[in-house]
Design an enzyme around this catalytic site. Structure first.
Site: not given
Ligand code: TNX
Length: 651
Positions: A372
């Site tokens: 992300e």
């Molecule tokens: C996605 S999965 C994220 C996290 C969040 C989560 C909440 C991933 C690698 N990153 O930053 O906490 O979703 O479900």
């Protein structure tokens, strides 16, 4: 010396005799004692647990109803010297509930390179019984199969129990199985009057996947060391061998780094919702690592880069793209922060942090996140990751990252943690063709922060609702198109903690789904069977109740009949470490017991009536607390999708 115990004349051939272990003639006193035990057994009800009632399901189970063993006050544990720690662990597990002394001694004649052997039998010093066979040839006892690094063989005969393994880890997993074969009251931390019968027969068992893990996000909410140790206990119970700690994120930096002290000092004092946060000193972290190692759990530290770094930017504005400190962040959005990939100072920071964390970590893995980073252009992101991968290699560790790392060049041994929801992922499949291996954490099956049902008071639902069946119903060996089973290192169940703030809430999200993922990681594909799993899992409700573990009493599981179904406060009993007990009690006390999940709590069954936690029941959690995630769904950004361009909003 290699001997087997006496075989009572009235029973058939002792299964242990078939293992090719030399026998000896029993002494008269031994026969008398054995006969007395046997008479007691004939009057006793059968073992309350069946030999196959184990989670994760063992590879091979051969019950022998005529060979039940009853643990008595005169029992002793004997073990090959290299397995001493495991034997002490077993005795420590059994002593509180049984009240038996269970002395641990080295087994004679077990030095050297042979397999490790642990026995539980009548104390030979008192009863003249000899330890169960020791010169056991492992390939012979497994019918030619290899037990490998983590496998074990468990034999239960009327005179004793024997676990054989090639390694202490294997012996440890045999002990976890044995623990589940005793009545649920064995989980009590205080003495219980119970008949401690273990079902007779043999189990030969080893894991399907080498990597079996869970992740705890200690960044969104901070969890003290004692809570983490208790989570290690939960992993070990289900033969999970990796604990991934998500140590850094926008809301907090949780590990002290000597060369960049403000990371923990300034970046560590925030968390979601405005609480005090916290961070681990080097010694705290070492304590976690040591405790985990004793439970055959490897810690995988994650420093999330280049995104999810707001807390680091607050501490060191020089790392921020504009060189201006953002405000601290205690919300739950994702994707807005990143360290400046164009500044060389950023790579000093990455090298220093990874170097220090690597030096504190005995395990082989360093996780660099990589998810992300929405604001970093794709080519810049790739360059950053390739450099970070080299910096990991320079520490001597192997790089792990979320599957967003896929487009970057391959690095020796690299492992991608896949958290997608759709098994069609050509980019990841391509990275696998270039040499990557995968840890599978499909968000719509393995994400333990997802709600069970729409009524679950905490958790997210962006990847769907995950009830126990959904957590169980997938095959890690065939989940991603174009990725062969050999490229799958294993499975991991992540618990993100935006809405999870206490140990009781952690446990509520873990149980009963963690055992489901554990079974996918450990048991052979052929053992996969929802109908059988839910039956086996049901027997664990009373165990969790006795151990004071909070859990979700899912209606999908046929929990044993309860004495009470009334809503009651969560009862979280002392854990193995005193500090964990204190913390568990505090967190439980804070949870009022109302709401949909408080109903139908399994507690005891007739056979388990001795469990001292009859009521209040264990598995309840609050719906009345203002749990942010329960109401925040509408505002929640969808992970994997670009977040709205809100950047670092105010607290
Ligand atoms: C996605 S999965 C994220 C996290 C969040 C989560 C909440 C991933 C690698 N990153 O930053 O906490 O979703 O479900």
């Amino acid at each position: 010396m290699t001997t087997t115990p006496a075989t009572p004349p009235e029973t058939g051939p002792d299964p242990l005799d078939e293992l090719g272990v030399p026998t000896r003639r029993p002494a008269a006193a031994e026969l008398a004692r054995s006969a007395a035990h046997r008479a007691g057994d004939l009057l006793a009800p059968p073992a309350p647990v069946r030999l196959g009632d184990v989670v994760p399901a063992p590879e091979f189970v051969a019950p022998d109803p005529a060979a039940d063993f009853t643990l008595t006050a005169d029992a002793a544990v004997r073990v090959s010297p290299a397995g001493r720690d495991v034997a002490e662990e077993l005795a420590a597990l059994l002593r509180p509930a049984t009240g038996f002394p269970l002395p641990v001694a080295d087994a004679a004649g077990t030095e050297g390179d042979g397999p490790l052997v642990l026995t539980v039998a009548t104390d030979p010093l008192e009863a003249g019984a000899a330890p169960l066979g020791q010169d056991v040839d492992v390939p012979a006892v497994t019918g030619g199969g290899e037990l490998g690094d983590e496998g074990y063989r468990l034999d239960v005969a009327p005179h004793g129990i024997r676990i054989v393994a090639a390694t202490p880890a294997g012996l440890f997993y045999g002990v976890q199985t044995l623990r589940q074969l005793l009545p649920p009251a064995v989980e009590s931390r205080t003495p219980v009057t119970e008949r401690w019968t273990v079902p007779g027969g043999s189990i030969v068992d080893r894991p399907r996947f080498a990597y079996r893990g869970a992740m705890l996000d200690v960044a969104r909410h901070f969890f003290p060391v004692a809570d983490v140790l208790r989570v290690v206990d939960h992993l070990a119970r289900y033969k999970l061998n990796h604990l991934h700690l998500h140590l850094t994120d926008d809301q907090g930096w949780r590990i002290a780094v000597d060369s960049w002290p403000r990371l923990a000092e300034v970046g560590g004092v925030t968390e979601v919702g405005g609480g005090p946060g916290g961070s681990y000193s080097g010694e705290d972290y070492r304590r976690i690592v040591r405790y985990a190692a004793r439970h055959h759990v490897t810690v995988v530290p994650e420093i999330d880069l280049p995104g999810h770094t707001n807390a680091a930017l607050v501490a060191y504005p020089e790392l921020a793209p504009g060189k201006v400190a953002p405000p601290p962040y205690t919300g739950t959005e994702v994707g807005f922060s990143y360290v400046d990939p164009a500044d060389e100072r950023t790579y000093d920071f990455v090298a220093d942090v990874l170097g220090e964390v690597a030096a504190l970590t005995p395990g082989p893995w360093l996780h660099i996140g990589g998810d992300e980073a929405f604001k970093v252009p794709a080519d810049v992101y790739r360059g950053f990751i390739e450099r970070a991968q080299r910096l990991v290699a320079a520490t001597g560790k192997t790089v792990v990252g979320w599957h967003q790392l896929a487009p970057a060049a391959h690095a020796d041994g690299r492992v991608l943690q896949w958290w997608g929801t759709n098994g069609e992922d050509p980019e990841t499949a391509d990275a696998v063709r270039r040499g990557a291996r995968l840890i599978l954490s499909p968000a719509n099956h393995a994400y333990l922060d997802m709600k069970y049902t729409p009524d679950t008071p905490i958790g997210h639902d962006w990847a769907g609702l995950i009830d126990v069946r959904r957590a169980y119903d997938w095959d890690p060996g065939a989940h991603i198109a174009g990725v062969p089973a050999e490229a799958v290192l294993g499975v991991e169940a992540p618990l993100w903690t935006e809405s999870v703030a206490t140990l009781a809430e952690v446990e509520f999200m873990l149980f009963p789904r963690l055992p489901a993922v554990a079974e996918l990681g450990w048991s052979p594909r052929s053992a996969h069977d929802w109908a059988g799993f839910r039956e086996r899992l049901a027997g664990h409700g009373p165990r969790w109740a006795a151990a004071g573990i909070t859990f979700h009493p899912s209606p999908e599981v046929p929990w044993p009949p309860t004495e009470t179904t009334a809503a009651a406060p969560a009862a979280v009993a002392p854990a193995s470490e005193p500090a964990a007990a204190a913390s568990a009690t505090e967190s439980a006390a804070a949870i009022p017991a109302t709401g949909p999940t408080a109903a139908a709590v399994p507690v005891t069954e007739p056979a388990a009536a001795a469990i001292p936690v009859t009521k209040p029941a264990a598995a309840v959690i609050a719906a009345t607390e203002p749990l942010m995630a329960a109401s925040a769904a509408a505002a929640e950004p969808i992970p994997g999708q670009p977040a709205p361009d809100t950047t670092a909003e105010p607290v």
